[in-house]
Design an enzyme around this catalytic site. Structure first.
Site, PDB file in Angstrom:
ATOM      1  N   ARG A  76       0.846  -1.256   0.009  1.00 27.19           N
ATOM      2  CA  ARG A  76       0.049   0.024  -0.155  1.00 27.19           C
ATOM      3  C   ARG A  76       0.886   1.221   0.100  1.00 27.19           C
ATOM      4  NH1 ARG A  76      -4.629  -1.907   4.311  1.00 27.19           N
ATOM      5  NH2 ARG A  76      -5.430  -3.503   3.033  1.00 27.19           N
ATOM      6  N   ARG A  99      -2.902   6.219   0.101  1.00 25.94           N
ATOM      7  CA  ARG A  99      -3.297   6.165   1.377  1.00 25.94           C
ATOM      8  C   ARG A  99      -2.504   7.208   2.318  1.00 25.94           C
ATOM      9  NH1 ARG A  99      -6.232   1.407   3.851  1.00 25.94           N
ATOM     10  NH2 ARG A  99      -4.380   1.078   5.208  1.00 25.94           N
ATOM     11  N   ARG A 137      -7.179  11.396  -5.666  1.00 28.76           N
ATOM     12  CA  ARG A 137      -8.434  10.582  -5.744  1.00 28.76           C
ATOM     13  C   ARG A 137      -9.507  11.248  -5.044  1.00 28.76           C
ATOM     14  NH1 ARG A 137      -8.881   5.737  -3.979  1.00 28.76           N
ATOM     15  NH2 ARG A 137     -11.026   6.687  -4.383  1.00 28.76           N
ATOM     16  N   ASP A 172      -6.590  -2.989  -7.441  1.00 26.99           N
ATOM     17  CA  ASP A 172      -7.459  -3.304  -6.383  1.00 26.99           C
ATOM     18  C   ASP A 172      -7.471  -4.969  -6.741  1.00 26.99           C
ATOM     19  OD1 ASP A 172     -10.010  -4.217  -4.836  1.00 26.99           O
ATOM     20  OD2 ASP A 172      -9.105  -2.526  -3.842  1.00 26.99           O
ATOM     21  N   TYR A 199     -14.928 -12.513  -0.153  1.00 24.24           N
ATOM     22  CA  TYR A 199     -15.770 -10.941  -0.648  1.00 24.24           C
ATOM     23  C   TYR A 199     -16.951 -11.296  -1.161  1.00 24.24           C
ATOM     24  CZ  TYR A 199     -11.850  -7.780   0.590  1.00 24.24           C
ATOM     25  OH  TYR A 199     -11.164  -6.993   1.495  1.00 24.24           O
TER      26      TYR A 199
END
Length: 365
Positions: free
Chosen positions: A43, A47, A56, A92, A167
């Site tokens: 990451r 972030r 973003r 992702d 998921y």
């Protein structure tokens, strides 16, 4: 322009010497000596970086993953800022399953949310196999990045079948994975059909990245630590093995990572990766004993340590470097992803410290 199987850019069909294939990162993955211990951070692309948050601010996550210009810029940001030894493709893990026809969205503050969770064999059949055209934006971004990065290797990645299945069955993130385990135990045939299909999708997605020029790939099985070793071997290992063994002839190092996997490290080492990622709970020398002497390790600073005063960070970095000497190859990393509240300057200092300490150790023999 073509690309050889190590990710080294080649022009007119001829590979050039050195390049990503001879980088400290790739050498460590292949258990070869290098000038210093390489370092990158899970990451790292996003972030904690203000330049990422600016990009973003008005672009949804899935859209940003589908725009080669944004993927390229975001992937490059931590390389410019921190001087890490490898870039990791900004994407992702749900990108390929969305391309395979699953109706989902990445909801801010929540994560992937699936409109119609998997409940039947018919649901599994609706997950179609993907082609290069389905993820052409990834292919384009990787090709752009290989040129921009030069000698710095690019890591491609995908989610492992178990984590993706979780998921899709839960409908989103879960702390207990109760629905996942209920399906796994209650209908093993459906479970294996789902994971088998996801393994095919994942393998195709990684092959697109490799063909476009990535120098290594990482298979994230973020939620595998929710399982016992027996359940991992029965319900997960065959499908992770299908992905990793399917890339055996691709010529790039394969990294396998999960969270909370202390009791699974031996089994994960059997799945076919060249490097096993270790979270912060298990010392690297202990992990190496469980994984075996024929695998490099990656890790494993606790991400929360980066929020502590610098003397604490420095001591922990030095400890991990010392424990990493037990492994035949060590890639310094965090035990999981960079936390959003992390000061980017601390990451930059960690990179410099890892290089300094490991280079001095090499100089001293």
């Amino acid at each position: 322009m073509t690309t050889d199987t190590t990710g080294t850019v080649a022009r007119d069909g001829e590979s050039r010497p050195g390049g990503p294939a001879d980088s400290p990162f790739i050498r460590a993955c292949r258990r070869q000596p290098g000038p210093h211990t390489p370092v990158w951070f899970m990451r790292q692309a996003g972030r904690s970086l203000p330049e990422y948050r600016e990009i973003r601010a008005t672009v949804p996550m899935l859209e940003s993953c589908r725009r080669p210009d944004l993927v390229t810029e975001i992937t490059l940001q931590p390389v410019r800022r921190h001087g890490v030894d490898a870039a990791i493709l900004f994407s992702d893990i749900v990108v390929p399953v969305a391309a395979a026809g699953v109706d989902l969205d990445i909801v801010p503050g929540t994560g992937p949310v699936v409109a119609e969770p998997i409940r039947s064999a018919a649901d599994v059949q609706r997950i179609r196999l993907i082609t290069r055209e389905d993820v052409s934006y990834v292919d384009e971004a990787v090709r752009q990045l290989v040129v921009e990065l030069g000698d710095t290797p690019l890591i491609g990645f995908a989610g492992a079948p178990f984590t993706l299945a979780s998921y899709l069955v839960e409908g989103g993130p879960s702390r207990t994975h109760a629905k996942t385990k209920a399906l796994m135990y209650g209908d093993p045939d459906l479970w294996h059909a789902l994971c088998g299909r996801l393994a095919e999708v994942t393998l195709a997605f990684l092959r697109v990245q490799i063909d476009a020029g990535v120098s290594a790939v990482q298979l994230f099985d973020s939620w595998a630590g929710a399982l016992s070793e027996a359940d991992y071997r029965r319900f997960v290992l065959p499908h992770s093995t299908a992905v990793l063994s399917g890339l055996a002839s691709a010529g790039v190092p394969r990294i396998h990572f999960g969270v909370g996997t202390a009791e699974l490290l031996g089994a994960m080492g059997e799945a076919g990766a060249d490097v096993v990622g270790v979270d912060w709970r298990t010392p690297l020398d202990v992990a190496t004993g469980r994984i075996g002497p024929d695998k490099a390790v990656q890790g494993n600073l606790d991400p929360t340590v980066l929020l502590a005063p610098w003397p604490v960070v420095e001591a922990e970095v030095r400890r991990i470097l010392e424990q990493g000497k037990a492994a035949p190859g060590h890639v310094f990393n965090l035990g999981h992803g960079v936390l959003p509240e992390t000061d980017p300057e601390v990451l930059t200092r960690v990179v410099a410290l890892v290089h300094e300490v490991s280079s001095r150790r090499a100089d001293q023999g």
